[in-house]
Design a protein around this motif. Structure first.
Motif, PDB file in Angstrom:
ATOM      1  N   ARG A 294       0.667 -34.156  -0.659  1.00  0.00           N
ATOM      2  CA  ARG A 294       2.076 -34.567  -0.733  1.00  0.00           C
ATOM      3  C   ARG A 294       2.417 -35.122  -2.107  1.00  0.00           C
ATOM      4  O   ARG A 294       3.488 -34.867  -2.654  1.00  0.00           O
ATOM      5  CB  ARG A 294       2.377 -35.623   0.337  1.00  0.00           C
ATOM      6  CG  ARG A 294       2.434 -35.083   1.741  1.00  0.00           C
ATOM      7  CD  ARG A 294       3.108 -36.117   2.658  1.00  0.00           C
ATOM      8  NE  ARG A 294       2.518 -37.436   2.508  1.00  0.00           N
ATOM      9  CZ  ARG A 294       1.430 -37.841   3.156  1.00  0.00           C
ATOM     10  NH1 ARG A 294       0.815 -37.016   3.987  1.00  0.00           N
ATOM     11  NH2 ARG A 294       0.959 -39.066   2.990  1.00  0.00           N
ATOM     12  N   ARG A 295       1.492 -35.889  -2.675  1.00  0.00           N
ATOM     13  CA  ARG A 295       1.748 -36.497  -3.979  1.00  0.00           C
ATOM     14  C   ARG A 295       1.903 -35.423  -5.053  1.00  0.00           C
ATOM     15  O   ARG A 295       2.775 -35.516  -5.924  1.00  0.00           O
ATOM     16  CB  ARG A 295       0.597 -37.447  -4.320  1.00  0.00           C
ATOM     17  CG  ARG A 295       0.859 -38.341  -5.512  1.00  0.00           C
ATOM     18  CD  ARG A 295      -0.106 -39.517  -5.537  1.00  0.00           C
ATOM     19  NE  ARG A 295      -1.494 -39.127  -5.658  1.00  0.00           N
ATOM     20  CZ  ARG A 295      -2.410 -39.305  -4.717  1.00  0.00           C
ATOM     21  NH1 ARG A 295      -2.082 -39.833  -3.546  1.00  0.00           N
ATOM     22  NH2 ARG A 295      -3.673 -38.952  -4.917  1.00  0.00           N
ATOM     23  N   ARG A 298       5.308 -33.839  -4.579  1.00  0.00           N
ATOM     24  CA  ARG A 298       6.402 -34.656  -5.121  1.00  0.00           C
ATOM     25  C   ARG A 298       6.433 -34.573  -6.639  1.00  0.00           C
ATOM     26  O   ARG A 298       7.496 -34.524  -7.252  1.00  0.00           O
ATOM     27  CB  ARG A 298       6.239 -36.104  -4.668  1.00  0.00           C
ATOM     28  CG  ARG A 298       6.499 -36.327  -3.192  1.00  0.00           C
ATOM     29  CD  ARG A 298       6.738 -37.805  -2.900  1.00  0.00           C
ATOM     30  NE  ARG A 298       5.582 -38.617  -3.249  1.00  0.00           N
ATOM     31  CZ  ARG A 298       4.600 -38.938  -2.404  1.00  0.00           C
ATOM     32  NH1 ARG A 298       4.616 -38.459  -1.159  1.00  0.00           N
ATOM     33  NH2 ARG A 298       3.608 -39.695  -2.781  1.00  0.00           N
ATOM     34  N   GLY A 301       8.176 -31.582  -7.682  1.00  0.00           N
ATOM     35  CA  GLY A 301       9.568 -31.501  -7.280  1.00  0.00           C
ATOM     36  C   GLY A 301       9.810 -30.687  -6.035  1.00  0.00           C
ATOM     37  O   GLY A 301      10.939 -30.271  -5.781  1.00  0.00           O
ATOM     38  N   THR A 303       9.726 -30.192  -1.761  1.00  0.00           N
ATOM     39  CA  THR A 303      10.002 -31.037  -0.623  1.00  0.00           C
ATOM     40  C   THR A 303       8.718 -31.643  -0.096  1.00  0.00           C
ATOM     41  O   THR A 303       7.699 -30.970  -0.018  1.00  0.00           O
ATOM     42  CB  THR A 303      10.674 -30.212   0.491  1.00  0.00           C
ATOM     43  OG1 THR A 303      11.842 -29.616  -0.071  1.00  0.00           O
ATOM     44  CG2 THR A 303      11.054 -31.089   1.671  1.00  0.00           C
ATOM     45  N   ALA A 304       8.767 -32.916   0.294  1.00  0.00           N
ATOM     46  CA  ALA A 304       7.565 -33.611   0.739  1.00  0.00           C
ATOM     47  C   ALA A 304       6.971 -32.990   1.985  1.00  0.00           C
ATOM     48  O   ALA A 304       5.778 -33.015   2.191  1.00  0.00           O
ATOM     49  CB  ALA A 304       7.880 -35.082   1.000  1.00  0.00           C
ATOM     50  N   THR A 309       7.930 -26.174   2.352  1.00  0.00           N
ATOM     51  CA  THR A 309       7.552 -26.047   0.948  1.00  0.00           C
ATOM     52  C   THR A 309       7.909 -24.697   0.360  1.00  0.00           C
ATOM     53  O   THR A 309       8.506 -24.605  -0.697  1.00  0.00           O
ATOM     54  CB  THR A 309       6.033 -26.263   0.801  1.00  0.00           C
ATOM     55  OG1 THR A 309       5.716 -27.576   1.259  1.00  0.00           O
ATOM     56  CG2 THR A 309       5.619 -26.122  -0.646  1.00  0.00           C
ATOM     57  N   SER A 313      10.235 -24.274  -2.948  1.00  0.00           N
ATOM     58  CA  SER A 313       9.481 -24.174  -4.199  1.00  0.00           C
ATOM     59  C   SER A 313       9.676 -22.838  -4.896  1.00  0.00           C
ATOM     60  O   SER A 313       9.193 -22.638  -5.995  1.00  0.00           O
ATOM     61  CB  SER A 313       7.980 -24.375  -3.920  1.00  0.00           C
ATOM     62  OG  SER A 313       7.510 -23.368  -3.040  1.00  0.00           O
ATOM     63  N   ASP A 376       6.306 -42.640   1.900  1.00  0.00           N
ATOM     64  CA  ASP A 376       6.846 -41.452   2.551  1.00  0.00           C
ATOM     65  C   ASP A 376       5.882 -40.776   3.519  1.00  0.00           C
ATOM     66  O   ASP A 376       6.131 -39.667   3.957  1.00  0.00           O
ATOM     67  CB  ASP A 376       7.290 -40.399   1.514  1.00  0.00           C
ATOM     68  CG  ASP A 376       8.417 -40.927   0.641  1.00  0.00           C
ATOM     69  OD1 ASP A 376       9.132 -41.826   1.097  1.00  0.00           O
ATOM     70  OD2 ASP A 376       8.545 -40.433  -0.487  1.00  0.00           O
ATOM     71  N   GLY A 381      10.979 -35.726   6.505  1.00  0.00           N
ATOM     72  CA  GLY A 381      11.896 -34.988   5.639  1.00  0.00           C
ATOM     73  C   GLY A 381      12.828 -34.095   6.424  1.00  0.00           C
ATOM     74  O   GLY A 381      13.387 -34.477   7.430  1.00  0.00           O
ATOM     75  N   CYS A 398       3.498 -33.666   7.834  1.00  0.00           N
ATOM     76  CA  CYS A 398       3.343 -34.971   7.183  1.00  0.00           C
ATOM     77  C   CYS A 398       3.194 -36.083   8.211  1.00  0.00           C
ATOM     78  O   CYS A 398       2.775 -37.178   7.884  1.00  0.00           O
ATOM     79  CB  CYS A 398       4.546 -35.264   6.291  1.00  0.00           C
ATOM     80  SG  CYS A 398       6.089 -35.386   7.178  1.00  0.00           S
TER      81      CYS A 398
END
Length: 406
Positions: A294-295, A298, A301, A303-304, A309, A313, A376, A381, A398
């Motif tokens: 996740r980090r 992020r 840029g 979505t978490a 994704t 992306s 988060d 999300g 997540c």
């Protein structure tokens, strides 16, 4: 890479000092077996080897009372025994990988000529110590050493292939060379991690877990290599250094998808070994890896939430325009300054409990003992797959992260 969250420890009913117990045990094991300087080789990711070994063993877990340490406020502490199988394996991994890292710095020409000979001696000494200790626990490290040594050759081939591809695109008549894939470039890291993970089952006398943990280790190595390549992309481009993503033309969305896939495969392999519900394994391996993915997302840029994704992306470009994605890289310490940082920060254990400068890249790092990435982790999300009631139906939902209420 692995940053257990204290909130997660409470959720799983684990004492948050458990991570420190393994870290201190590894640090003391390196000191007792190989001298004070060897403490600089302490690899916090190698702690997971001690954790996995203990998780598979039956009976009481060995602990020893460590002497007062200034970094613990001169308090004693119960730590993993320095001679326990898991700590010996973690120490072997730390020495072997530390040796390779030092050699890489020397090969890159970092620092002055005067410092290269002593650093080469340290690298050779640690490699010899790793071999000696590996023999004590029945691990054949020669295939791992060969894999590590092959990394520079693979990178050289990838660099030549990338240059010739560029020349071919420009219309020159140079002959094409064999293209090195991203999977080939990450193979040495995958092989090392796979064998270390598999050997935890050997040490715990759980031969039925060897195959599953080898798969888990291979994916762990892939995640480590890819996450490092993503984080260092801008820095490597600025300094003209090799980066596997740039060399293979892998886009950032593709790299992120590979990270997600590896995280998913690792979790399935750990579940096959029936370790996915062991509190310490979830807290110190599965949750931190999921937080890492996740980090990275992020930072790029995206979505978490992993479910959306690919949809968000697709518009990302590669290479990323200057000034986007990551902040300007810090000044990298010279070899002399880096050595001083190693001796003053890592050999003394200062890095365990205080913020410090990373001697390899110049970045400021949090104290190991307070590392936590719980932002988060409970935010689903804009998940559109309605799977959060059952995260098993979602590839890396997540909601199945650290679980803290932050």
């Amino acid at each position: 890479m692995l940053r257990p969250c204290p909130h997660g420890a409470e959720k799983y009913g684990i004492d948050a000092s458990t991570w420190r117990a393994h870290m201190c045990g590894l640090c003391l094991g390196l000191r007792d077996g190989h001298g004070q300087l060897a403490r600089a080789a302490t690899n916090t990711d190698a702690i997971v080897l001690s954790v996995l070994t203990e998780a598979q063993m039956s009976g009481s877990i060995g602990r020893t009372t460590a002497a007062p340490c200034a970094l613990r406020g001169m308090r004693r502490a119960e730590v993993a025994s320095a001679d326990s199988p898991g700590v010996l394996l973690a120490a072997t991994a730390s020495l072997l990988l530390g040796s390779a890292k030092i050699r890489d710095h020397v090969d890159d020409g970092d620092g002055s000529v005067l410092t290269r000979r002593p650093m080469t001696k340290v690298s050779s000494r640690w490699a010899d110590r790793a071999r000696s200790q590996a023999s004590m626990i029945g691990l054949d490290v020669e295939p791992l050493v060969a894999a590590i040594n092959s990394q520079s050759h693979l990178e050289a081939l990838a660099s030549v292939g990338a240059n010739r591809s560029t020349a071919s695109a420009a219309g020159t008549s140079e002959n094409a060379s064999r293209t090195i894939s991203l999977d080939e470039l990450t193979a040495p890291t995958q092989i090392c991690a796979a064998e270390f993970f598999a050997h935890t089952a050997v040490l715990a006398d759980r031969p039925d877990n060897v195959a599953a943990l080898r798969v888990a280790g291979r994916n762990f190595g892939r995640i480590a290599h890819l996450a490092d390549a993503v984080a260092d992309f801008d820095d490597d481009r600025t300094r003209g250094r090799f980066n596997p993503l740039a060399a293979t033309g892998t886009t950032m969305p593709e790299a992120y998808d590979l990270l997600r896939q590896s995280d998913s495969h690792l979790r399935k392999a750990v579940a096959e070994a029936k370790l996915d519900q062991v509190p310490t394994v979830r807290w110190m391996l599965l949750d931190p890896l999921h937080a890492l993915v996740r980090r990275v997302g992020r930072g790029l840029g995206v979505t978490a939430h992993a479910c959306s994704t690919s949809r968000h992306s697709a518009t990302m470009q590669y290479p990323m325009p200057p000034g986007t994605g990551f902040e300007k890289p810090p000044r990298r310490p010279g070899i002399g300054e880096a050595l001083a940082l190693v001796l003053g920060v890592y050999c003394t254990g200062y890095a365990c409990c205080a913020d410090h400068t990373n001697p390899c890249n110049g970045k400021r790092k949090d104290a190991w003992i307070k590392n936590c990435d719980c932002g988060d982790c409970c935010d689903c999300g804009d998940c559109s797959c309605n799977c959060c009631g059952n995260c098993c139906d979602c590839d890396g939902c997540c909601c199945d992260g650290c679980g803290c209420d932050c």
